[in-house]
Design a protein around this motif. Structure first.
Motif, PDB file in Angstrom:
ATOM      1  N   VAL B 349     -11.281  66.514  18.791  1.00 20.27           N
ATOM      2  CA  VAL B 349     -12.198  67.419  18.087  1.00 20.27           C
ATOM      3  C   VAL B 349     -12.864  66.705  16.910  1.00 20.27           C
ATOM      4  N   LYS B 350     -12.080  65.943  16.155  1.00 17.19           N
ATOM      5  CA  LYS B 350     -12.646  65.234  15.008  1.00 17.19           C
ATOM      6  C   LYS B 350     -13.668  64.195  15.466  1.00 17.19           C
ATOM      7  N   ALA B 351     -13.322  63.457  16.513  1.00 17.32           N
ATOM      8  CA  ALA B 351     -14.244  62.432  17.016  1.00 17.32           C
ATOM      9  C   ALA B 351     -15.563  63.066  17.454  1.00 17.32           C
ATOM     10  N   MET B 352     -15.461  64.210  18.169  1.00 18.32           N
ATOM     11  CA  MET B 352     -16.687  64.868  18.642  1.00 18.32           C
ATOM     12  C   MET B 352     -17.501  65.376  17.452  1.00 18.32           C
ATOM     13  N   ALA B 353     -16.812  65.949  16.464  1.00 18.07           N
ATOM     14  CA  ALA B 353     -17.526  66.483  15.296  1.00 18.07           C
ATOM     15  C   ALA B 353     -18.182  65.358  14.501  1.00 18.07           C
ATOM     16  N   LEU B 354     -17.612  64.166  14.565  1.00 19.62           N
ATOM     17  CA  LEU B 354     -18.210  63.022  13.864  1.00 19.62           C
ATOM     18  C   LEU B 354     -19.331  62.376  14.672  1.00 19.62           C
ATOM     19  N   GLY B 355     -19.671  62.985  15.790  1.00 17.64           N
ATOM     20  CA  GLY B 355     -20.822  62.515  16.560  1.00 17.64           C
ATOM     21  C   GLY B 355     -20.482  61.563  17.681  1.00 17.64           C
TER      22      GLY B 355
END
Lengths: 373, 468
Positions: B349-355
Motif C-alpha cells: 500500500v505504501k509503495a503504491m501510494a508513493l507512486g
C-alpha cells in the motif's frame, strides 16, 4: 513435366519431406531445382574467382561464432570437454583471413561456401526464407567500406541474372509448376527474369521506411492484408528499428529489380557491423533485397575493427568478453578496416526458381521446428 | 535481524496470521501498537504511516455502485497491469537464481505464483548450474521445470520474468528460450519477460560471489574467477566470483533496443541496485520502452554478499523512490517496482501510494516454502544470515506440495492486508492510492518524499475551512 505428386499446399510438401524423401526428391521438378542449385553455385564461384577472390574452406566449429540475431540460437558441441559452437556465420574468420592475406602482401579478398546452423525461433517458419541449416556464400574485402561491398554484391547478383537468363527455358516449367502456391505466398507471377541494366537502386533505411509509409498512405488496405498474411497484430514499422519481415516483403513485392537498403539504425545487428563515425547511431551496413516478394538475399557491412569500439558494442549485446578472447586479441594486434557480405545460396535458388518457400530448394530441408530426415 | 518468524506465521496460518492471536503473549500488538523498535541506521518503509481520513467520498461512490450494501475490504480491486502483464495483484516474486536451497523450492513457488496470478521471476545462472531442460544433478530441478511448473498452473494472470547474466550469455540462454518450441506460444501471448540484470541491493556495484566445491570449481574455472586456482591448490571449498556487468548510458540504451529487436514478443524488464544515478536509468528505460524497472534497495536479500557491502553500500529504498520520483511522472509507460525488506500488505500500500507500480520480494517466498513445523527453531539461530540455516531446514523436509500451500497462504495475507488498508483509506482500487494517504515520523523524509510529517507544526493534512 510429368509428376507423381499431388500437392496443393506447402504443408503437404513438407510432410512428404518428413515421410518419403526418395519419392519427393526423385520428381522431375525437384531434380530440375537441384540442377539450378548447382548452376547457381558454379556461377557464384566463377564470378568471385574472376574478381580476384580466394576461396577458403570455412571452419565448421570454433570456440565462438558470431552471435545469432533476432533470437536465433547457436548449436554447441562438446569438444574434448570444452564447449565449441557450430558456425552460425563465419564473419570473425573472414575478417581474420582477409587481413592475413593483406599482411602477406596479397589481395585481401576471400570467400567461403559456408554451412551455417542457426536454431531460428519458430516464428521464422512463416517467412518462407529461413532455414535452420543453410549455405551462405560469405566474402570479405580488406580496405573497403559498405559501399564498395555493395558494388561487389551488385556485380555478383547482376552476373547471376545474366547467367540464369541463359537457362530461362529450364526455369519456366519450374515457375509454372509452383505458380499457384507462389502466388498464394505473395510472390509475383513471373514470365521472365528481370533484365538488369545499370545499377541497383540504393535506399538508405530512412528512405526505405519513407517509401513504405508513402505506399501505405496511398494503399491503406495493404496493411490489413500483410498483417493477415504474416499473422501479426499491429504495425511494427518504425524509422528507429529494423524493417519487419512483413514490410520487407511489401517492399520487395513492389520492386521489379533487386535493390539495396543501407545505413540501418543501430540495434538489431551484430557488434561487428561498424557504426558510422560521421553519423552515430547509424550502422555502415546493407541488405540486398530480391524483387517480386522474395525478400532479403544478402546482408553485409563494414566491420568494426578497433577494440575500443568493439568492446562497448559487445556489451550492448550483453556478450561475455571472455568468450571472444582470440578475436579481441587478434583485433588489438592486427585490426584494420574490412567489409563484406553473405548471400544465402538457397535464397538465390528460391528466387531464380520462383519457389513459394525456401525449403523446396533442398532435398533435406531444415525448417525451424520441423523434423525431416 | 530479518523478521523470519512473521513470515513463518503467515505461511503456516494463512489469513488468520493477519490478526494477532490471543494466546500469543509475545505479540506486542495484543497490547496495542508497537512504538519502540530495534536500532536502525536509516529510515525504512516502517517510518511511513498510513493515515486514513473520516471523510471518504470514494466509499460513498462505491456504495452507490454496489447499491445494496456498504463496501468492505474485499471489494478493493487489486488486479491490473504490471510490466506488460495482467496480474491479480502487483506483487512480484523477485528473480531468484541458482542457490540450491531455493532451486529445490523454485518449481513449487512457480506453481503457487501461477495459482495466485502473480509474476514469477527466475534469476541468473539457473540453466548453467542445474541444466536447461535435463537435470544436471538428479535431485535438483532444472530451469524449464520452473517455467513449466508456472505455465501448467497458469490461469491468464501473471507472467514469468527471466534473467540472463554474462555467464548465461555464453550459452545464449535467451536465444535458447526464445527458439524453444515449448515456449513459443507463451512468448506470442506475451507472458514472458527477459530481465536485464544491473545489480542488486545487497551488493550494489559488485559481481556475484559464491562458495563452491572442488568438483564444481574445476568445471567452472574457464567461466568464472575461482579463488584459489583449483588446478594449483587442492582444498574443499573455493570462492567463485563473477564480474559485474559493464554499462554506460550508451550500452544500456543500445542493449535494450537490441533486445526489443531480437525478441519482439518478449517483455523487457530491467533490474538494478540502489544506485545514485537511478534517475538517469529510469530516463533511459522510459525512452527505450522498458516494460518494468525493478529497483532493489540496499535492504534487499542475497544468497551471498560481502558484509561490508550490506553495511556500507547503496541507498535505502526510500531514497531510491525520492531519486526517481520526478522522472517517474514523465514515463507512465514504464512501470517501477521496488524490493528490499518488503513483506506485508502495508509495504504494498505504501509503495503504491508513493507512486510505484508494485513491489517485489524474495525472502518471504523462500521462508514460507520451508515453513514446515520445527523450521522456526533453526531459522532463529545465528546461522540464518549465511543461508546455511535454510540448508538445515531443507534437511528437515524437502519442499513439496505443502510448500505451494504455505506460499499461497503468505500471498493471501498480503492480499488481505492490502485490501484492509486500502478500504480503510476509503479507496477501493489500489491504483487510487496517492501521497495523501501517507505521513511520516521524520521531517527529512517528509521533505524528500513530499508527504506530511506528523510532528511538524507547519504541515497540516487537511486544513479546516475556518481558521480562527
Amino acid at each position: 513435366m510429368q509428376q507423381n505428386i499431388n500437392s496443393n499446399s506447402l504443408e503437404s510438401y513438407l510432410e512428404q519431406f518428413t515421410t518419403d524423401i526418395a519419392t519427393i526428391t526423385s520428381q522431375p521438378v525437384f531434380q530440375e531445382i537441384y540442377e539450378i542449385y548447382d548452376l547457381i553455385s558454379q556461377s557464384m564461384r566463377t564470378y568471385l574467382v574472376s574478381q580476384g577472390f580466394l576461396e577458403f574452406k570455412p571452419p565448421l566449429i570454433g570456440p565462438v561464432t558470431d552471435p545469432g540475431t533476432r533470437g536465433a540460437k547457436q548449436v554447441a558441441i562438446d569438444y574434448y570437454g570444452k564447449e565449441y559452437k557450430f558456425m552460425s556465420s563465419g564473419i570473425l574468420y573472414k575478417q581474420l583471413l582477409s587481413i592475413s592475406r593483406k599482411m602477406a602482401g596479397k589481395e585481401g579478398k576471400i570467400f567461403f561456401f559456408a554451412d551455417n546452423l542457426r536454431l531460428e525461433p519458430l516464428e521464422t517458419a512463416n517467412t518462407d526464407r529461413h532455414l535452420a541449416e543453410f549455405i551462405q556464400v560469405d566474402l570479405e574485402i580488406v580496405d573497403a567500406d559498405h559501399h564498395q561491398a555493395m558494388d561487389v554484391a551488385e556485380g555478383l547478383v547482376s552476373y547471376l541474372h545474366q547467367e540464369m537468363k541463359k537457362y530461362e527455358a529450364k526455369l519456366k516449367p519450374i515457375w509454372e509448376f509452383f505458380e499457384p502456391l507462389s502466388s498464394q505466398r505473395g510472390l509475383r507471377k513471373r514470365e521472365s527474369l528481370p533484365e538488369i541494366v545499370g545499377a541497383f537502386k540504393r535506399y538508405t533505411h530512412a528512405e526505405a521506411v519513407d517509401l513504405l509509409q508513402t505506399y501505405i498512405g496511398e494503399n491503406p488496405d495493404v496493411v490489413k492484408e500483410i498483417q493477415q498474411r504474416f499473422g501479426v497484430k499491429a504495425s511494427r514499422l518504425s524509422p528507429k528499428s529494423e524493417i519487419p519481415w512483413e514490410y520487407e516483403w511489401l517492399l520487395s513485392h513492389i520492386h521489379d529489380e533487386p535493390f539495396f537498403i543501407y545505413d540501418y539504425p543501430k540495434g538489431a545487428r551484430g557488434f561487428y557491423d561498424r557504426e558510422s563515425p560521421q553519423q552515430p547511431g547509424i550502422l555502415m551496413d546493407f541488405d540486398l533485397i530480391f524483387p517480386h516478394g522474395y525478400g532479403e538475399a544478402i546482408s553485409g557491412a563494414a566491420r568494426e575493427f578497433e577494440v575500443s569500439k568493439v568492446i562497448p558494442r559487445m556489451k550492448e549485446s550483453g556478450e561475455s568478453l571472455q568468450k571472444y578472447r582470440w578475436y579481441l586479441e587478434f583485433l588489438k594486434k592486427h585490426g584494420q578496416p574490412t567489409a563484406g557480405f553473405g548471400i544465402g545460396l538457397e535464397r538465390a535458388v528460391r528466387y531464380f526458381c520462383g519457389l513459394p518457400s525456401i525449403f523446396l530448394a533442398l532435398p533435406y530441408p531444415r525448417v525451424p521446428g520441423v523434423f525431416s530426415a | 535481524m530479518y523478521p523470519y518468524k512473521q513470515i513463518i506465521d503467515r505461511a503456516r496460518n494463512g489469513r488468520t496470521a493477519v490478526y494477532p492471536k490471543a494466546s500469543d503473549s509475545s505479540r506486542l500488538s495484543i497490547m496495542g501498537a508497537k512504538i519502540t523498535g530495534e536500532f536502525k541506521r536509516f529510515p525504512t518503509m516502517e517510518d511511513i504511516l498510513i493515515v486514513p481520513p473520516l471523510f471518504t467520498p470514494q466509499r460513498l461512490e462505491k456504495s452507490i455502485d454496489l447499491l445494496v450494501r456498504e463496501p468492505v475490504f474485499f471489494d478493493v480491486e487489486l488486479a491490473g497491469k504490471l510490466g506488460g502483464f495482467h496480474v491479480s495483484m502487483p506483487l512480484v516474486q523477485s528473480s531468484m537464481g541458482s542457490p540450491d536451497v531455493w532451486n529445490l523450492l523454485a518449481p513449487y513457488a512457480a506453481k503457487a505464483c501461477a495459482l495466485e496470478g502473480i509474476i514469477y521471476g527466475i534469476g541468473e545462472n539457473v540453466a548453467a548450474t542445474w541444466g536447461y531442460e535435463t537435470r544436471k544433478v538428479k535431485s535438483q530441478p532444472c530451469l524449464k521445470e520452473r517455467i513449466l511448473a508456472y505455465f501448467e498452473n497458469f490461469h491468464g494472470k501473471g507472467g514469468v520474468v527471466i534473467q540472463q547474466n554474462e555467464e548465461d550469455a555464453q550459452s545464449e540462454l535467451w536465444n535458447r528460450l526464445y527458439s524453444d518450441p515449448d515456449l513459443t506460444q507463451f512468448f506470442e501471448d506475451g507472458f514472458i519477460a527477459f530481465e536485464i540484470k544491473g545489480g542488486q541491493g545487497a551488493k550494489a556495484g559488485m559481481g556475484g560471489e559464491r562458495y563452491i566445491d572442488r568438483k564444481t570449481a574445476l568445471e567452472l574455472k574457464d567461466t568464472y574467477y575461482i579463488h584459489p586456482d583449483p588446478e594449483m591448490v587442492e582444498q574443499e571449498r573455493y570462492e567463485r566470483h563473477s564480474a559485474p556487468d559493464i554499462f554506460t548510458e550508451e550500452i544500456l540504451r543500445n542493449r535494450i533496443i537490441k533486445m526489443k529487436n531480437d525478441y519482439p514478443n518478449a517483455k523487457i524488464w530491467l533490474k538494478v541496485g540502489p544506485y545514485r544515478d537511478l534517475a538517469r536509468v529510469l530516463e533511459i528505460a522510459g525512452d527505450t520502452g522498458v516494460d518494468c524497472l525493478s529497483i532493489d534497495g540496499k535492504e534487499g536479500g542475497t544468497g551471498m554478499s560481502p558484509s561490508v557491502a550490506m553495511s556500507h553500500v547503496g541507498l535505502p529504498i526510500l531514497a531510491c523512490i525520492a531519486l526517481i520520483s520526478e522522472q517517474k511522472k514523465k514515463y507512465p509507460r514504464t512501470d517501477v517496482i521496488i524490493s528490499g525488506r518488503m513483506m506485508s500488505g502495508a509495504d504494498l500500500v505504501k509503495a503504491m501510494a508513493l507512486g510505484m507500480n508494485g513491489i517485489a520480494m524474495g525472502r518471504p517466498f523462500l521462508i514460507s516454502g520451508y515453513s514446515f513445523r520445527f523450521a522456526e527453531r533453526y531459522l532463529a539461530s545465528e546461522l540464518y544470515r549465511k543461508k546455511l540455516i535454510a540448508k538445515i531446514a531443507m534437511k528437515i523436509r524437502k519442499p513439496n506440495e505443502q510448500s505451494v500451500q504455505l506460499i499461497r497462504n503468505f500471498v493471501e495475507t498480503i492480499r488481505i492486508e492490502a485490501q484492509l488498508l486500502t478500504a480503510g483509506l476509503g479507496k477501493y482500487d489500489l491504483k487510487k492510492l496517492s501521497k495523501e494517504d501517507l505521513a511520516t515520523v521524520s521531517e527529512q523524509i517528509a521533505t524528500m518524499l513530499d508527504i506530511p510529517s506528523i510532528y511538524s507544526q507547519k504541515e497540516m493534512f487537511v486544513k479546516p475551512l475556518i481558521v480562527a
